[in-house]
Design an enzyme around this catalytic site. Sequence first.
Site, PDB file in Angstrom:
ATOM      1  CB  SER A   1       7.791  -3.755 -49.824  1.00  0.00           C
ATOM      2  OG  SER A   1       9.010  -3.615 -50.527  1.00  0.00           O
ATOM      3  CG  ASN A   2       9.884   0.832 -51.549  1.00  0.00           C
ATOM      4  OD1 ASN A   2      10.366   0.621 -52.644  1.00  0.00           O
ATOM      5  ND2 ASN A   2      10.586   0.732 -50.422  1.00  0.00           N
ATOM      6  CB  ALA A   3       6.249   0.991 -56.234  1.00  0.00           C
TER       7      ALA A   3
END
Length: 213
Positions: free
Chosen positions: A21-23
């Site tokens: 995923s990502n932030a």
Amino acid sequence: MRILITAGPTREYIDDVRFLSNASSGQMGYSIAAAALRGGHQVELVTGPVEIAPPAGCTLHRIETTEELRERCLQLFPQCDGVIATAAVCDYRPQQRIAGKITKTGQPVLLELTETSDVLAELGSMRGHRWVVGFALESQDPRNNAMRKLKMKNCSCIVLNDTSAIGSTENTVEVLSPDAETIAFFRGPKPEVAERLMVLIETAIAIRSDSSD
Ligand code: CTP
């Protein structure tokens, strides 16, 4: 107007407990949703998992994977006037999701990744009279990359921001037209940038899209 907004990250599962995923915090999309609601619009908010509360009054659609985002957007877009795509979509997914939990072996593990669907490109290809606002998150050659995305995804305009926007409460954005003109430049806390973006969409983007029918 009835507005489709995508927000937050997507997740791509490696096994039943681990994911890529990502932030993304979802703040930009949620702030735009709040601004649209204040402007009297109906909002369909399709969101990946985030820590913040959705604005009261929107219709909320929670998704996790890019495929779930795609399916929900394809279902909602035909009934909407336009889309604002702020979601930080996970561009790759493991070739296969392993059932259960992969056990450690002490050896390196190779993950084979394949590209996920480009949701905004698909919405752009079916837009008809609808307007399409894309976001472009760039770390190098920002204007050229943003313009390439605008054209590839058939956007009415694209909101260029850099990687410092991810997870931050502030944002600096440049809005580019299909002719590569800078039509706006906003800097400040995300709710303020969102408010100004919404005014721009109401007064320039949505109107232009209507008149091109
Ligand atoms: N987007 C999308 N589906 C994807 C990837 C991106 O709908 N699979 C949307 C984003 O929500 C954003 C725009 O397309 O509005 C551009 O996203 P960005 O991450 O900047 O670019 P990518 O197309 O993913 O290209 P790259 O990661 O190579 O920069």
